[in-house]
Scaffold this motif. Structure first.
Motif, short mmCIF file in Angstrom:
data_model
loop_
_atom_site.label_atom_id
_atom_site.label_comp_id
_atom_site.label_asym_id
_atom_site.label_seq_id
_atom_site.Cartn_x
_atom_site.Cartn_y
_atom_site.Cartn_z
N ASP A 1 0.86 -1.17 0.00
CA ASP A 1 0.00 0.00 0.00
C ASP A 1 0.90 1.23 0.00
OD1 ASP A 1 -2.26 1.54 0.03
OD2 ASP A 1 -2.84 1.06 2.07
N GLU A 2 0.44 2.30 -0.62
CA GLU A 2 1.24 3.53 -0.65
C GLU A 2 1.18 4.21 0.72
OE1 GLU A 2 -0.03 6.06 -3.80
OE2 GLU A 2 0.06 4.47 -5.29
N ALA A 3 2.16 5.06 0.98
CA ALA A 3 2.17 5.82 2.23
C ALA A 3 0.98 6.77 2.24
CB ALA A 3 3.48 6.60 2.35
N TYR A 4 0.48 7.08 3.44
CA TYR A 4 -0.63 8.01 3.56
C TYR A 4 -0.47 8.84 4.83
CZ TYR A 4 -2.33 4.20 6.52
OH TYR A 4 -2.45 3.23 7.47
N PHE A 5 -1.15 9.97 4.87
CA PHE A 5 -1.08 10.90 5.99
C PHE A 5 -2.51 11.20 6.45
CE2 PHE A 5 -1.08 15.26 7.65
CZ PHE A 5 -0.14 15.14 8.64
N ILE A 6 -2.78 10.97 7.72
CA ILE A 6 -4.11 11.20 8.28
C ILE A 6 -4.07 12.48 9.12
CG2 ILE A 6 -5.94 10.26 9.74
CD1 ILE A 6 -5.35 8.70 7.17
N SER A 7 -5.03 13.37 8.87
CA SER A 7 -5.13 14.62 9.62
C SER A 7 -6.41 14.64 10.44
CB SER A 7 -5.15 15.82 8.68
OG SER A 7 -3.95 15.90 7.96
N ASN A 8 -6.24 14.80 11.75
CA ASN A 8 -7.35 14.99 12.66
C ASN A 8 -7.17 16.35 13.32
OD1 ASN A 8 -8.21 12.30 12.19
ND2 ASN A 8 -6.83 11.56 13.76
N ALA A 9 -8.27 17.00 13.69
CA ALA A 9 -8.17 18.31 14.33
C ALA A 9 -9.34 18.51 15.27
CB ALA A 9 -8.14 19.41 13.28
N GLN A 10 -9.11 19.37 16.28
CA GLN A 10 -10.20 19.77 17.16
C GLN A 10 -9.87 21.12 17.76
OE1 GLN A 10 -10.59 16.74 20.19
NE2 GLN A 10 -9.38 17.92 21.64
N ILE A 11 -10.91 21.88 18.07
CA ILE A 11 -10.75 23.16 18.76
C ILE A 11 -11.85 23.24 19.80
CG2 ILE A 11 -12.09 24.42 17.03
CD1 ILE A 11 -10.15 26.80 17.60
N SER A 12 -11.49 23.68 20.99
CA SER A 12 -12.44 23.73 22.10
C SER A 12 -12.56 25.13 22.66
CB SER A 12 -12.00 22.79 23.23
OG SER A 12 -12.02 21.45 22.82
N TYR A 13 -13.72 25.44 23.20
CA TYR A 13 -13.98 26.72 23.86
C TYR A 13 -14.57 26.43 25.23
CZ TYR A 13 -16.07 31.24 24.88
OH TYR A 13 -16.43 32.42 25.48
N LEU A 14 -13.91 26.93 26.28
CA LEU A 14 -14.38 26.77 27.66
C LEU A 14 -15.07 28.04 28.10
CD1 LEU A 14 -11.15 25.17 29.15
CD2 LEU A 14 -13.29 23.99 28.63
N PHE A 15 -16.19 27.92 28.82
CA PHE A 15 -16.91 29.11 29.28
C PHE A 15 -17.73 28.76 30.52
CE2 PHE A 15 -19.60 26.89 26.33
CZ PHE A 15 -20.89 27.01 26.84
N GLY A 16 -18.31 29.78 31.12
CA GLY A 16 -19.12 29.60 32.33
C GLY A 16 -18.25 29.73 33.57
#
Length: 75
Positions: free
Chosen positions: A9-24
């Protein structure tokens, strides 16, 4: 499973991301936007070569790009 060990299988690159906002008060609430495999890369999770019969491959692909939102609160 490939008895001759020739499955590739060829090489591959997986991208995951998240952004959070805290409040209260005391940052008790959280909103998170997230994405998995955000570039929608396609790759094999499993691959089997049928050496008996037609000599065909059976493959299982990864999940496509997924996005979501998570809401959290602490008591």
């Amino acid at each position: 499973f490939d008895l001759a060990n020739t499955a590739e299988d060829e090489a591959y690159f997986i991208s995951n991301a998240q952004i959070s906002y805290l409040f209260g008060g005391d940052n008790q609430h959280q909103v998170t936007l997230w994405g998995k495999n955000i570039l929608d890369e396609e790759y094999f999770i499993q691959r089997f070569t049928n050496t008996v019969g037609l000599g065909t491959d059976t493959v299982l692909l990864n999940e496509p790009a997924t996005f979501g939102i998570t809401l959290r609160t602490n008591f």
